[in-house]
Design a protein around this motif. Structure first.
Motif, PDB file in Angstrom:
ATOM      1  N   PRO A 194       0.808  -1.218   0.000  1.00 56.33           N
ATOM      2  CA  PRO A 194       0.000   0.000   0.000  1.00 56.33           C
ATOM      3  C   PRO A 194       0.843   1.272   0.000  1.00 56.33           C
ATOM      4  O   PRO A 194       0.442   2.263  -0.595  1.00 56.33           O
ATOM      5  CB  PRO A 194      -0.813  -0.093   1.297  1.00 56.33           C
ATOM      6  N   THR A 248       0.357   4.105  -2.754  1.00 57.31           N
ATOM      7  CA  THR A 248       0.117   5.499  -2.372  1.00 57.31           C
ATOM      8  C   THR A 248       1.109   6.425  -3.065  1.00 57.31           C
ATOM      9  O   THR A 248       0.713   7.437  -3.655  1.00 57.31           O
ATOM     10  CB  THR A 248       0.281   5.655  -0.849  1.00 57.31           C
ATOM     11  N   PHE A 305      -1.531  10.101   6.198  1.00 56.08           N
ATOM     12  CA  PHE A 305      -2.944   9.768   6.114  1.00 56.08           C
ATOM     13  C   PHE A 305      -3.232   8.909   4.882  1.00 56.08           C
ATOM     14  O   PHE A 305      -3.952   7.905   4.960  1.00 56.08           O
ATOM     15  CB  PHE A 305      -3.784  11.051   6.067  1.00 56.08           C
ATOM     16  N   LEU A 306      -2.630   9.295   3.752  1.00 55.71           N
ATOM     17  CA  LEU A 306      -2.887   8.536   2.516  1.00 55.71           C
ATOM     18  C   LEU A 306      -2.354   7.111   2.631  1.00 55.71           C
ATOM     19  O   LEU A 306      -2.993   6.151   2.182  1.00 55.71           O
ATOM     20  CB  LEU A 306      -2.251   9.241   1.319  1.00 55.71           C
ATOM     21  N   ILE A 307      -1.174   6.963   3.261  1.00 57.99           N
ATOM     22  CA  ILE A 307      -0.620   5.613   3.437  1.00 57.99           C
ATOM     23  C   ILE A 307      -1.559   4.774   4.313  1.00 57.99           C
ATOM     24  O   ILE A 307      -1.904   3.631   3.974  1.00 57.99           O
ATOM     25  CB  ILE A 307       0.781   5.675   4.081  1.00 57.99           C
ATOM     26  N   PHE A 356      -4.699   5.190   4.738  1.00 56.60           N
ATOM     27  CA  PHE A 356      -5.906   4.910   3.957  1.00 56.60           C
ATOM     28  C   PHE A 356      -5.681   3.711   3.026  1.00 56.60           C
ATOM     29  O   PHE A 356      -6.509   2.795   2.945  1.00 56.60           O
ATOM     30  CB  PHE A 356      -6.276   6.150   3.144  1.00 56.60           C
ATOM     31  N   ALA A 357      -4.516   3.706   2.354  1.00 58.14           N
ATOM     32  CA  ALA A 357      -4.222   2.611   1.418  1.00 58.14           C
ATOM     33  C   ALA A 357      -4.041   1.292   2.149  1.00 58.14           C
ATOM     34  O   ALA A 357      -4.515   0.248   1.710  1.00 58.14           O
ATOM     35  CB  ALA A 357      -2.970   2.948   0.607  1.00 58.14           C
ATOM     36  N   VAL A 358      -3.357   1.344   3.301  1.00 61.20           N
ATOM     37  CA  VAL A 358      -3.143   0.109   4.080  1.00 61.20           C
ATOM     38  C   VAL A 358      -4.477  -0.459   4.527  1.00 61.20           C
ATOM     39  O   VAL A 358      -4.699  -1.665   4.519  1.00 61.20           O
ATOM     40  CB  VAL A 358      -2.234   0.401   5.296  1.00 61.20           C
ATOM     41  N   PHE A 394      -7.808   0.450   3.463  1.00 64.93           N
ATOM     42  CA  PHE A 394      -9.001   0.320   2.612  1.00 64.93           C
ATOM     43  C   PHE A 394      -8.732  -0.096   1.179  1.00 64.93           C
ATOM     44  O   PHE A 394      -9.653  -0.505   0.489  1.00 64.93           O
ATOM     45  CB  PHE A 394      -9.763   1.647   2.587  1.00 64.93           C
ATOM     46  N   ILE A 395      -7.490   0.023   0.709  1.00 64.29           N
ATOM     47  CA  ILE A 395      -7.263  -0.283  -0.714  1.00 64.29           C
ATOM     48  C   ILE A 395      -6.605  -1.648  -0.881  1.00 64.29           C
ATOM     49  O   ILE A 395      -7.062  -2.479  -1.660  1.00 64.29           O
ATOM     50  CB  ILE A 395      -6.408   0.816  -1.365  1.00 64.29           C
ATOM     51  N   TRP A 396      -5.549  -1.864  -0.106  1.00 62.98           N
ATOM     52  CA  TRP A 396      -4.772  -3.103  -0.300  1.00 62.98           C
ATOM     53  C   TRP A 396      -5.577  -4.361   0.038  1.00 62.98           C
ATOM     54  O   TRP A 396      -5.620  -5.294  -0.776  1.00 62.98           O
ATOM     55  CB  TRP A 396      -3.492  -3.032   0.528  1.00 62.98           C
TER      56      TRP A 396
END
Lengths: 273, 156
Positions: A94, A98, B16-18, B20-22, B24-26
Motif C-alpha cells: 500500500p 500510495t 494519512f494517505l498511506i 488509507f491505502a493500508v 481500505f485499498i490493499w
C-alpha cells in the motif's frame, strides 16, 4: 497574458513560480503554501479515493473493465515490490501504491497549460496559484523524509536498536575501533543522501519541466499578427505540445522511480551487513 | 520554493494517505485477486480430474463392451450347441420310434404268417384226409389217425 501589456518576462516567470501562502506564525518558516496543500489533498483523494471506490466493490467474479484496470495497476505495483522485497507486502504494497498514485496525480497537473491555471485562479481572485504540488520542495521532502523515518523505523525493527547502532559504527569498513568514526560518518551521509536525493530528484524534474513550459509560454506572449509574431506563436504552440508529450513519460517515470527507490531503501533497511 | 511549515502538513497528508491505502485499498484487492486465483486453480484441478474421469469411464465402457460381446458370442455358441443337441435327440427319438414301429410290424407279420401257416396246415391235413378217404373209399377215422395226421401236419 499578452493582453496585459505591462507584463515583463521576469514578471511572467516569477508570477508562475509564486505560491499562494498564508501566515500561521512568526517568521518566514511559519507559512503554509495553500495551493500546494489543497491541490495535493484533492489529488490524493481523487487518486486513492477512485481506487478505493473500485477496490471496495472488487469481487472474485469476472472483473469489469474498471476493476481489471485497477487490478492490473495493483499487480504491477505488487510485482514491483515483490521483486525488491521478499517479505510481507501488507505495508510496503500500500505504501508503494500510495506513492505512485499520489506522485503521478500531482505530476499530471503539469500537463494543464499554465496560463489556464493562471486565468482560472485570477478569475477566482487568487493572486497566485501553483497547480503542481510536486514542484514544491515541501511536498517532495515531506514524502522523502517520511521514507527516511520509515527506513530508520524498519532498521530498528529488523535489527533492534543495538544492532542498528552496531552497524552504524562497524559497516562498511570493519569493527576496528579506529574505523568507527569513518564508518559513522559514511553511514550518516548515506542515510541522509537517500531522502535528499529522493526529494530533490522529483522536485528537480518537475520544476525543470514546469520551467520549460513557462519559457515556451513566454514565447507565446509575444505572438501577434505579424510574420515574426505568428512564427513565435506557432513555435510556442508546437514546442509546448511536443514537450507535453515528452512530459507524459517523465511524469510516469518519476512516479515510478520514487516508488521503486522508496521500496528499495526500506527493503535495504531489513538487510543485515 | 522555500521550505516552510507546509512540509509538516504534507507529511501528515502522506501519512494519512498511506494509512488509507493500508486500511481500505490493499486488503480488498488482495482478497479479490487471491480468491480468483484460488478459483482458477480449483477450476483447473477440477478440469484435470474430469479429464482423468473421462479416460477412466472410456476405459470402463470399453471393458464392459468387450465383456458383453464375449458373453453374446458365448451365448451364441451355447445355443448353437444346444440346437445341435436338440436336433440329435429328436433324430434319435425318431429313429427309436421308427425301429419300434418296424419291429411291431414285423412281429405282426410273423404272427400273421404263423397263423396262415397253421390254417394252411389244417386245410392240407383235411385235404389229405379227404384224398385218402377218396382213395380208400372209406372213412378214415380221424380220431384213430390223429397221430399220423399230426405227423403229416408237422412235415408240411
Amino acid at each position: 497574458m499578452a493582453a496585459q501589456g505591462t507584463l515583463t518576462p521576469s514578471d511572467y516567470i516569477a508570477h508562475h513560480l509564486t505560491n499562494l501562502t498564508v501566515k500561521v506564525g512568526e517568521g518566514g518558516f511559519w507559512t503554509l503554501n495553500l495551493d500546494t496543500i489543497i491541490m495535493s489533498w484533492v489529488l490524493g483523494l481523487v487518486g486513492l479515493g477512485g481506487i478505493w471506490l473500485v477496490a471496495k466493490g472488487a469481487t472474485a467474479e469476472v472483473p469489469g473493465r474498471l476493476q481489471s484496470f485497477i487490478e492490473m495497476f495493483f499487480e504491477f505495483v505488487d510485482n514491483t515490490v515483490r521483486d525488491v522485497f521478499p517479505g510481507s507486502r501488507a505495508f510496503l504494497g500500500p505504501l508503494a501504491i500510495t506513492i505512485f498514485t499520489w506522485v503521478f496525480m500531482m505530476n499530471l497537473m503539469d500537463l494543464i497549460p499554465i496560463d489556464w491555471v493562471a486565468t482560472v485562479s485570477h478569475g477566482l481572485g487568487a493572486p497566485a496559484w501553483k497547480a503542481v504540488p510536486s514542484t514544491d520542495l515541501n511536498t517532495t521532502f515531506a514524502m522523502s523524509f517520511s521514507i527516511f523515518f520509515l527506513i530508520i523505523f524498519f532498521s530498528f525493527k529488523a535489527k533492534g536498536a543495538g544492532g542498528f547502532v552496531h552497524e552504524l559504527f562497524t559497516a562498511p569498513f570493519g569493527s576496528n575501533p579506529l574505523l568507527w568514526i569513518p564508518n559513522l560518518a559514511l553511514n550518516i551521509i548515506e542515510l541522509l543522501a537517500k531522502p535528499v536525493s529522493l526529494g530533490m530528484r522529483l522536485f528537480g524534474n518537475m520544476y525543470a519541466g514546469e520551467l520549460i513550459f513557462m519559457l515556451l509560454g513566454l514565447l507565446g506572449t509575444i505572438a501577434s499578427f505579424t510574420v515574426g509574431g505568428l512564427l513565435a506563436g506557432g513555435a510556442s504552440a508546437v514546442l509546448t505540445w511536443g514537450w507535453a508529450v515528452f512530459h507524459i513519460l517523465i511524469i510516469l517515470l518519476q512516479a515510478f522511480i520514487f516508488m521503486v527507490l522508496s521500496v528499495v531503501y526500506i527493503a535495504m533497511a531489513h538487510e543485515h551487513h | 520554493m522555500n521550505i516552510n511549515a507546509t512540509l509538516f502538513v504534507q507529511a501528515l497528508s502522506f501519512a494519512f494517505l498511506i494509512w488509507f491505502a493500508v486500511k481500505f485499498i490493499w486488503p480488498p484487492l488482495t482478497r479479490a485477486i487471491e480468491e480468483r486465483n484460488k478459483r482458477i486453480a480449483d477450476g483447473l484441478a477440477a478440469a484435470e480430474k474430469g479429464k482423468a474421469a473421462l479416460v477412466e469411464a472410456e476405459r470402463k465402457g470399453e471393458a464392459s463392451m468387450k465383456e458383453a460381446r464375449d458373453r453374446a458370442s458365448g451365448v451364441l455358441t451355447e445355443s448353437e450347441k444346444r440346437g445341435t443337441q436338440i436336433v440329435d435327440e429328436a433324430r434319435q427319438a425318431a429313429k427309436a420310434e421308427a425301429d419300434r414301429i418296424v419291429a411291431g410290424a414285423r412281429e405282426q407279420i410273423a404272427a400273421e404268417v404263423a397263423k396262415a401257416r397253421t390254417e394252411l396246415r389244417e386245410q392240407v391235413a383235411r385235404l389229405a384226409v379227404a384224398g385218402a378217404e377218396k382213395i380208400l373209399q372209406r372213412e378214415v377215422d380221424a380220431r384213430a389217425h390223429t397221430e399220423m395226421l399230426s405227423k403229416l401236419k408237422a412235415e408240411l
